[in-house]
Design a protein around this motif. Structure first.
Motif, PDB file in Angstrom:
ATOM      1  N   THR A 414       0.837  -1.204   0.000  1.00 23.87           N
ATOM      2  CA  THR A 414       0.000   0.000   0.000  1.00 23.87           C
ATOM      3  C   THR A 414       0.871   1.253   0.000  1.00 23.87           C
ATOM      4  N   ASP A 415       1.993   1.230   0.705  1.00 21.46           N
ATOM      5  CA  ASP A 415       2.921   2.363   0.647  1.00 21.46           C
ATOM      6  C   ASP A 415       3.401   2.588  -0.789  1.00 21.46           C
ATOM      7  N   LEU A 416       3.743   1.497  -1.451  1.00 19.23           N
ATOM      8  CA  LEU A 416       4.198   1.601  -2.832  1.00 19.23           C
ATOM      9  C   LEU A 416       3.102   2.172  -3.724  1.00 19.23           C
ATOM     10  N   TYR A 417       1.873   1.710  -3.527  1.00 24.82           N
ATOM     11  CA  TYR A 417       0.734   2.185  -4.322  1.00 24.82           C
ATOM     12  C   TYR A 417       0.535   3.683  -4.150  1.00 24.82           C
ATOM     13  N   PHE A 418       0.516   4.157  -2.904  1.00 21.76           N
ATOM     14  CA  PHE A 418       0.314   5.582  -2.667  1.00 21.76           C
ATOM     15  C   PHE A 418       1.470   6.413  -3.222  1.00 21.76           C
ATOM     16  N   ASP A 419       2.695   5.923  -3.064  1.00 20.27           N
ATOM     17  CA  ASP A 419       3.853   6.680  -3.548  1.00 20.27           C
ATOM     18  C   ASP A 419       3.919   6.691  -5.071  1.00 20.27           C
ATOM     19  N   ARG A 420       3.644   5.559  -5.671  1.00 17.92           N
ATOM     20  CA  ARG A 420       3.794   5.424  -7.123  1.00 17.92           C
ATOM     21  C   ARG A 420       2.727   6.214  -7.878  1.00 17.92           C
ATOM     22  N   PHE A 421       1.511   6.292  -7.325  1.00 17.49           N
ATOM     23  CA  PHE A 421       0.404   6.882  -8.085  1.00 17.49           C
ATOM     24  C   PHE A 421      -0.159   8.156  -7.465  1.00 17.49           C
ATOM     25  N   ASP A 422       0.537   8.720  -6.501  1.00 21.94           N
ATOM     26  CA  ASP A 422       0.078   9.971  -5.884  1.00 21.94           C
ATOM     27  C   ASP A 422      -0.108  11.051  -6.955  1.00 21.94           C
ATOM     28  N   GLY A 423      -1.285  11.687  -6.950  1.00 19.71           N
ATOM     29  CA  GLY A 423      -1.561  12.759  -7.893  1.00 19.71           C
ATOM     30  C   GLY A 423      -1.966  12.294  -9.271  1.00 19.71           C
ATOM     31  N   THR A 424      -2.305  11.004  -9.401  1.00 20.84           N
ATOM     32  CA  THR A 424      -2.672  10.474 -10.714  1.00 20.84           C
ATOM     33  C   THR A 424      -3.993   9.718 -10.633  1.00 20.84           C
ATOM     34  N   ALA A 425      -4.476   9.328 -11.811  1.00 21.43           N
ATOM     35  CA  ALA A 425      -5.682   8.514 -11.933  1.00 21.43           C
ATOM     36  C   ALA A 425      -5.252   7.101 -12.301  1.00 21.43           C
ATOM     37  N   ALA A 426      -5.487   6.143 -11.400  1.00 21.67           N
ATOM     38  CA  ALA A 426      -4.931   4.804 -11.521  1.00 21.67           C
ATOM     39  C   ALA A 426      -6.010   3.785 -11.883  1.00 21.67           C
ATOM     40  N   THR A 427      -5.591   2.526 -12.021  1.00 23.75           N
ATOM     41  CA  THR A 427      -6.488   1.435 -12.363  1.00 23.75           C
ATOM     42  C   THR A 427      -6.381   0.315 -11.340  1.00 23.75           C
ATOM     43  N   CYS A 428      -7.344  -0.598 -11.388  1.00 27.01           N
ATOM     44  CA  CYS A 428      -7.284  -1.786 -10.526  1.00 27.01           C
ATOM     45  C   CYS A 428      -6.011  -2.579 -10.800  1.00 27.01           C
ATOM     46  N   GLU A 429      -5.615  -2.634 -12.066  1.00 24.39           N
ATOM     47  CA  GLU A 429      -4.380  -3.349 -12.429  1.00 24.39           C
ATOM     48  C   GLU A 429      -3.169  -2.713 -11.752  1.00 24.39           C
ATOM     49  N   ASP A 430      -3.161  -1.385 -11.666  1.00 28.13           N
ATOM     50  CA  ASP A 430      -2.058  -0.703 -10.987  1.00 28.13           C
ATOM     51  C   ASP A 430      -1.975  -1.140  -9.527  1.00 28.13           C
ATOM     52  N   PHE A 431      -3.120  -1.260  -8.873  1.00 22.82           N
ATOM     53  CA  PHE A 431      -3.149  -1.653  -7.460  1.00 22.82           C
ATOM     54  C   PHE A 431      -2.618  -3.076  -7.300  1.00 22.82           C
ATOM     55  N   VAL A 432      -3.092  -4.003  -8.128  1.00 31.22           N
ATOM     56  CA  VAL A 432      -2.650  -5.396  -8.023  1.00 31.22           C
ATOM     57  C   VAL A 432      -1.161  -5.499  -8.335  1.00 31.22           C
ATOM     58  N   GLN A 433      -0.707  -4.700  -9.295  1.00 30.93           N
ATOM     59  CA  GLN A 433       0.723  -4.726  -9.630  1.00 30.93           C
ATOM     60  C   GLN A 433       1.573  -4.331  -8.435  1.00 30.93           C
ATOM     61  N   CYS A 434       1.103  -3.371  -7.638  1.00 31.70           N
ATOM     62  CA  CYS A 434       1.829  -2.982  -6.432  1.00 31.70           C
ATOM     63  C   CYS A 434       1.845  -4.111  -5.410  1.00 31.70           C
ATOM     64  N   MET A 435       0.737  -4.853  -5.322  1.00 33.53           N
ATOM     65  CA  MET A 435       0.713  -6.020  -4.436  1.00 33.53           C
ATOM     66  C   MET A 435       1.784  -7.028  -4.870  1.00 33.53           C
ATOM     67  N   GLU A 436       1.908  -7.231  -6.177  1.00 36.23           N
ATOM     68  CA  GLU A 436       2.911  -8.172  -6.690  1.00 36.23           C
ATOM     69  C   GLU A 436       4.325  -7.658  -6.460  1.00 36.23           C
ATOM     70  N   ASP A 437       4.553  -6.388  -6.786  1.00 41.13           N
ATOM     71  CA  ASP A 437       5.906  -5.846  -6.725  1.00 41.13           C
ATOM     72  C   ASP A 437       6.435  -5.800  -5.296  1.00 41.13           C
TER      73      ASP A 437
END
Length: 869
Positions: A414-437
């Motif tokens: 979740t830290d990675l998700y918030f840092d990677r996509f802060d200020g942007t419009a993201a997708t469900c795939e982006d969230f799952v990718q952060c779980m994987e990474d």
């Protein structure tokens, strides 16, 4: 058809499906927006200044969405133009360069806006609701979530009528104007989509406080309500502070503005809205005191305050690329608010409540004509996808990933998700990718949860060879067909399970997490010296239906032995459910004795939390029982439930009286006190089912002496369901006491709409003509029409009167508020589950609704899908 500025707006075309596969980035971005509102309920003028930039490799004109407004003027780079065109509700502005300033002026009528989308009036307050597509009803704009802009807002209004002027972000200036008017200016420095825009103007009082963030910044907090409601805002304010501290501690998320405001309004389609820095709430989720709010109301206030606050990061700082990604913000944020609420009281009871809500609303949705994945593929009206699937099932999918990763890796993800996509419009795939990474896992197959609808059914059976000491667990899964998806692939299903010894009750294995990722699997255990009993899906680790061969005796055993609180509750409920289904199909009282023994043991266990006991001894709801039947017979379900309830009541009467007469303390909103009240009211309900004659007097005595709404409404529910002499008196007393309190009066309507009496249809029809009933207020419509729609016995009465009443109300409501009407239609869509006579009548009402001239696309989509699915 394209028209120029000199022609009237065209008639809207037939609604066209929006498809996820058709997504394209916006041709134009809008980095900066300035809005100037000349506020008046009858005619508000909105001047918008958009700084627009063309994306590379596009030659498209600027297209701005609009609806329900009068366009006064269009300027480009300060010059008035006349070559703009309207294509339906879309304003098309031809532009030759790459950057421009486009200014529009429109007129809107807030007090005529009964849809409650855009800018509207609510009891003298002007307020907005822009999610999902309400901003286009305020001004022309590319109204889509992937257009992020910084907003500067100026408002002017009559100072006496609207002394408070609020908007997103932080206040930067204000002052007086001639003729008794004044102005205020706000600035939001964080880019946001238009659906997060908010504005409020009214005569409001404020409960103020502050919060110091983990970095030492002081944030000014305010909850704005009418002056008379101010004393009932303390609980919400306290919940806000708890939420801010919890999000810092659990997710490391700090609030980012200098102010955070909440405004309560009476007319609101949703529970609340997370607009950046200015949350607008349905007043039912802000106002609470012991005299007017139940313990459940208090819990809901805290949960909704937390939910909307948590959106500041999971929804605002990181938003959705398009509306197909809605669960990205809602499922994740529901998961977060569930965690917050679990930490404030009993985690076990909170989990039970969440699963009960999932089974009551989402499981039927998954099994019906409106089934859809948590990431839908198409829609006519996006408001129809604010569903239990998006919210509740979406939260369960996040929970499964958290279970798979474990606490530390999930936090890193979740830290990675918030840092990677802060200020942007993201997708469900982006969230799952952060779980994987961050988690170091492969979730390729797990992604099916985002694309496949339906509730998986998991079979489980255990065999034991005493000679070899070998136990064999066989698991299987099947995902039912849903509209548009006939063939399903196996899902990844994380199942927590454990084996217990049937003779000793001791654990035979540690709890293990089994990943069922194929159609069937077998697990062998060695050294099992006694017959094992399976505890499966512990903690409800996956949103599935478990079909096992466990006997009534084994379920009763687990109900008193299992060391997982949810599994213990689940064993009791499954034993009850199996018994009730058999009773509805075959009649009789098979296994009543086993249920009675299990309930008796639960009631007599002093180690158990009273709140847990109250949940465990409640019988499954009629709707949930009906969901287990191939063909629903509502009267048979009602009769089976009443028979078991009566037997439990009579044979355990002494224990119910002991629970009811247990120690009582002065009112307090604490986990212990809430649990005691909950168990006492459950016991009162069972005592009423003994039919000993004193239940009405007992309930009325509690009703008259109650010093809190939990006990008062608990007694009123018992009386409303019965035929005692005290019933009418209690309803009259309650009405007269709270006639001036709209939120409590909603409870009066709802209690009668949920009554299990044979004449509930007539009662509800009469209430629909009551002077205090109005379809124009969503809360009031939900309290009567919505509650009646989930009353299994009343809605499905054999003569069809319930279906006709519901359809009549929806047709009327659609003319005022299509969004609310569409949300109340699903009970009619389950017509295939019922006997032929009822199915014909339900289908006829759906056909009558679809045939109504001028039907909204909201209600049309729900009704037509219900007929076709």
């Amino acid at each position: 058809m394209m028209l120029d500025a000199n022609h009237a707006p065209p008639v809207p075309a037939q609604p066209q499906a929006i498809r996820r596969e058709d997504y394209r980035p916006p041709a134009w971005t809008v980095p900066e927006v300035s809005l100037d509102f000349d506020l008046d309920p009858a005619t508000t003028r909105v001047r918008a200044r958009l700084e627009v930039s063309r994306r590379e490799d596009t030659v498209e004109p600027l297209r701005l969405d609009g609806a329900g407004q009068r366009l006064v003027s269009v300027l480009v780079d300060g010059v008035a133009i006349n070559d703009w065109r309207l294509d339906g509700d879309t304003l098309e502005v031809p532009l030759t360069g790459d950057t421009h300033v486009v200014e529009t002026e429109v007129e809107i009528a807030p007090d005529a806006n009964t849809q409650l989308m855009g800018l509207y009036a609510s009891n003298g307050i002007l307020c907005t609701q822009c999610e999902a597509e309400g901003f286009r009803r305020i001004t022309y704009f590319p109204d889509r979530p992937d257009v992020l802009a910084r907003y500067r807002v100026r408002m002017s209004a009559d100072k006496a009528r609207f002394p408070v002027l609020l908007a997103n972000g932080d206040p930067i200036a204000s002052g007086d104007l001639p003729d008794g008017r004044h102005w205020a200016e706000w600035h939001d420095p964080f880019p946001k989509p238009s659906y997060l825009f908010a504005l409020v103007a009214g005569d409001l009082a404020c409960n103020r406080s502050s919060f110091t963030t983990q970095s030492g910044r002081e944030v000014e907090l305010g909850i704005w309500v009418r002056e008379a409601d101010l004393p009932r805002t303390h609980h919400a304010l306290h919940a806000l502070k708890l939420s801010m501290a919890w999000d810092e501690h659990v997710y490391g998320r700090e609030y980012d503005l200098d102010v955070f405001n909440i405004v309560a309004v009476d007319d609101f389609n949703f529970g609340a809205m997370e607009n950046k820095g200015l949350n607008i709430f349905n007043s039912r989720y802000v106002l609470a005191d012991p005299d007017t709010a139940t313990d459940m109301d208090y819990d809901h206030v805290a949960g909704v305050v937390a939910h909307e606050y948590f959106h500041n990061w999971s929804g605002n700082r990181v938003t959705c690329r398009d509306w197909f990604q809605l669960s990205l913000k809602e499922g994740f944020t529901v998961f977060r608010d569930q965690g917050f609420s679990a930490d404030q009281g009993s985690a076990a009871v909170k989990r039970i409540e969440d699963v009960r809500a999932l089974r009551a609303s989402q499981f039927p949705e998954d099994a019906g004509p409106l089934a859809h994945p948590i990431r839908p593929e198409s829609y006519l009206e996006i408001s129809n996808f604010y569903t239990a699937t998006i919210y509740n099932k979406g939260a369960e999918i996040v929970r499964m990933m958290a279970t798979i990763l474990g606490p530390q890796r999930f936090r890193a993800a979740t830290d990675l998700y918030f840092d990677r996509f802060d200020g942007t419009a993201a997708t469900c795939e982006d969230f799952v990718q952060c779980m994987e990474d961050a988690g170091g896992v492969d979730l390729t197959q797990f992604r099916l949860w985002y694309s496949q609808a339906g509730t998986p059914r998991v079979s489980a059976s255990v065999t034991h060879d005493a000679g070899s000491g070998r136990a064999t667990l066989r698991l299987g899964q099947q995902v039912p067909a849903t509209p548009g998806q006939s063939d399903k692939e196996p899902m990844v299903i994380p199942l927590k399970l454990r084996l217990f010894g049937a003779a000793t009750g001791r654990p035979l294995t540690d709890e293990q997490l089994v990943m069922l990722n194929q159609a069937s699997d077998t697990i062998v255990y060695e050294g099992v010296t006694e017959r094992p009993v399976l505890s499966i899906n512990r903690g409800f680790s996956a949103p599935v239906v478990i079909e096992s061969d466990r006997t009534p005796d084994e379920l009763a055993f687990l109900s008193g032995t299992d060391d997982d609180p949810f599994a213990r509750y689940e064993a009791t409920q499954q034993l009850m459910l199996d018994t009730l289904v058999a009773g509805a199909i075959e009649g009789g009282r098979t296994n009543h004795d086993a249920v009675i023994r299990a309930v008796s043991a639960t009631l007599s266990d002093p180690s158990l939390d009273p709140a847990f006991v109250a949940e465990a001894v409640l019988l499954p709801a009629e709707g949930f029982i009906a969901d287990q039947l191939a063909v629903v017979d509502p009267e048979a379900v009602f009769a089976a439930r009443q028979a078991l309830r009566s037997d439990l009541a009579r044979q355990l009467e002494e224990q119910w009286r002991a629970a009811y007469d247990g120690p009582r303390e002065p009112y307090a909103y604490t986990p212990r006190a809430k649990g005691s009240r909950r168990l006492r009211n459950v016991a009162l309900g069972y005592l009423a089912a003994t039919n000993t004659g004193d239940a009405g007097k007992l309930a009325f005595t509690q009703f008259a002496a109650a010093d809190n709404m939990t006990d008062r409404q608990g007694a009123l529910q018992v009386l409303a369901n019965g035929d005692s002499d005290e019933r009418v008196a209690a309803l009259d007393i309650f009405y007269n006491r709270y006639a001036d309190n709209a939120l409590v009066l909603d409870k009066w309507f709802q209690t009668q709409a949920l009554a299990t009496r044979a004449d509930t249809v007539e009662i509800v029809a009469e209430l629909s003509r009551h002077p205090d009933f109005s379809l124009a207020n969503p809360n009031r419509a939900r309290s009567l029409v919505g509650a009646f729609g989930v009353n299994q016995r009343a809605l499905n009465r054999a003569d069809g009167a319930g279906y006709r009443f519901l359809a009549d109300q929806l047709i009327q409501l659609d003319k005022l508020n299509p969004q609310t009407a569409a949300k109340l239609l699903p009970p009619l869509g389950r017509w295939r589950r019922f006997d032929a006579t009822r199915a014909v009548m339900m289908r006829a009402e759906l056909e009558r609704i679809v045939a109504v001239p001028g039907l909204s696309k909201d209600l049309f989509e729900q009704a037509s899908k219900s007929l076709e699915g």
